[in-house]
Design a protein around this motif. Structure first.
Motif, short mmCIF file in Angstrom:
data_model
loop_
_atom_site.label_atom_id
_atom_site.label_comp_id
_atom_site.label_asym_id
_atom_site.label_seq_id
_atom_site.Cartn_x
_atom_site.Cartn_y
_atom_site.Cartn_z
N CYS A 64 0.90 -0.68 0.56
CA CYS A 64 0.03 -0.19 -0.14
C CYS A 64 1.24 1.59 -0.41
O CYS A 64 2.04 0.65 0.47
N TYR A 65 0.12 2.60 -0.13
CA TYR A 65 1.23 3.94 -0.33
C TYR A 65 0.72 4.18 1.00
O TYR A 65 -0.73 4.58 1.07
N VAL A 66 1.39 4.68 1.38
CA VAL A 66 1.07 5.84 2.95
C VAL A 66 0.94 7.41 3.04
O VAL A 66 1.19 7.71 1.83
N LEU A 67 -0.57 8.03 2.23
CA LEU A 67 -0.83 9.70 1.93
C LEU A 67 -0.29 10.51 2.89
O LEU A 67 -0.62 11.31 2.35
N ASN A 99 7.35 5.69 -0.95
CA ASN A 99 5.66 5.75 0.37
C ASN A 99 5.09 4.02 0.44
O ASN A 99 4.11 4.24 0.79
N SER A 100 6.26 3.28 -0.34
CA SER A 100 5.54 2.07 0.13
C SER A 100 5.34 1.28 0.85
O SER A 100 6.73 1.67 1.47
N ARG A 101 4.61 1.18 1.67
CA ARG A 101 4.92 -0.22 2.84
C ARG A 101 4.36 -1.62 2.60
O ARG A 101 2.99 -1.36 1.61
N LEU A 102 3.90 -2.54 3.63
CA LEU A 102 3.50 -3.97 3.20
C LEU A 102 2.44 -3.66 4.45
O LEU A 102 3.06 -3.12 5.61
N GLY A 103 1.36 -3.92 3.58
CA GLY A 103 -0.39 -3.91 5.04
C GLY A 103 0.65 -4.71 6.23
O GLY A 103 0.24 -5.06 7.47
N CYS A 104 0.64 -6.08 5.99
CA CYS A 104 0.94 -6.72 6.77
C CYS A 104 1.95 -6.48 7.75
O CYS A 104 1.91 -7.05 8.58
N GLN A 105 3.28 -5.70 7.83
CA GLN A 105 4.03 -5.04 8.22
C GLN A 105 3.78 -4.46 9.56
O GLN A 105 4.35 -3.45 10.33
N ILE A 106 2.53 -3.66 9.03
CA ILE A 106 1.80 -2.00 9.75
C ILE A 106 0.77 -2.93 10.86
O ILE A 106 -0.18 -3.09 10.80
N PRO A 107 1.10 -3.15 12.29
CA PRO A 107 0.51 -3.67 12.83
C PRO A 107 -0.64 -2.26 13.55
O PRO A 107 -0.10 -1.23 13.50
N VAL A 108 -1.75 -2.85 14.17
CA VAL A 108 -3.01 -1.69 14.21
C VAL A 108 -2.53 -1.63 15.62
O VAL A 108 -2.71 -2.03 16.28
N THR A 109 -2.05 0.51 15.57
CA THR A 109 -1.95 0.63 17.16
C THR A 109 -2.90 1.65 16.87
O THR A 109 -3.21 2.54 16.41
N GLU A 110 -2.86 2.77 18.48
CA GLU A 110 -3.42 4.20 18.37
C GLU A 110 -2.53 4.81 17.87
O GLU A 110 -3.21 6.50 17.10
N ASP A 111 -2.15 4.75 17.63
CA ASP A 111 -1.22 5.91 16.83
C ASP A 111 -0.90 5.89 15.16
O ASP A 111 -0.45 6.39 14.73
N LEU A 112 -1.56 4.62 14.35
CA LEU A 112 -2.25 4.73 13.62
C LEU A 112 -3.63 5.92 12.79
O LEU A 112 -4.04 5.77 11.99
N GLU A 113 -4.36 6.09 14.35
CA GLU A 113 -5.62 7.32 14.19
C GLU A 113 -5.32 8.85 12.83
O GLU A 113 -3.88 9.17 12.52
#
Length: 109
Positions: free
Chosen positions: A57-60, A85-99
């Motif tokens: 995914c691309y982080v916008l 700005n590419s990242r692998l979605g599987c490597q981004i854990p859902v935390t409160e920082d992602l708000e």
């Protein structure tokens, strides 16, 4: 812990505002699958092991993400449609920082 709001633009260009739980040890790829934002079998093919780039995914926007690990970096080095700005979605854990995170799913390769 609370859910965080994430905006995900699917591969058809449609933006979805979703609520992602921070207390279930999920990652972005799993959120995309849970909300069925990509056809089954086209995202998370390797099961989240950073071995296929189907969840690229691309982080916008400027949201603090965990540092990219060597496996993710190596996989993106071999993937198609990679941008700075590419990242692998599987490597981004859902935390409160992602708000407020905004991402776009990379084209299927």
């Amino acid at each position: 812990m609370a859910d965080v709001t994430i905006k995900i633009t699917d591969r058809d260009g449609v933006m979805h505002e979703v609520q992602a739980p921070t207390d279930m040890s999920m990652n972005i790829m799993e959120v995309v699958r849970a909300y069925e934002l990509a056809p089954e079998g086209t995202i998370g093919v390797c099961g989240g092991m950073a071995m296929c780039a189907s969840c690229q995914c691309y982080v916008l926007n400027d949201v603090e993400l965990p540092e990219m690990g060597p496996d993710e970096d190596a996989m993106l080095g071999e993937a198609f449609y990679v941008k700075p700005n590419s990242r692998l979605g599987c490597q981004i854990p859902v935390t409160e920082d992602l708000e407020g995170l905004e991402i776009e799913l990379a084209p299927e390769s």
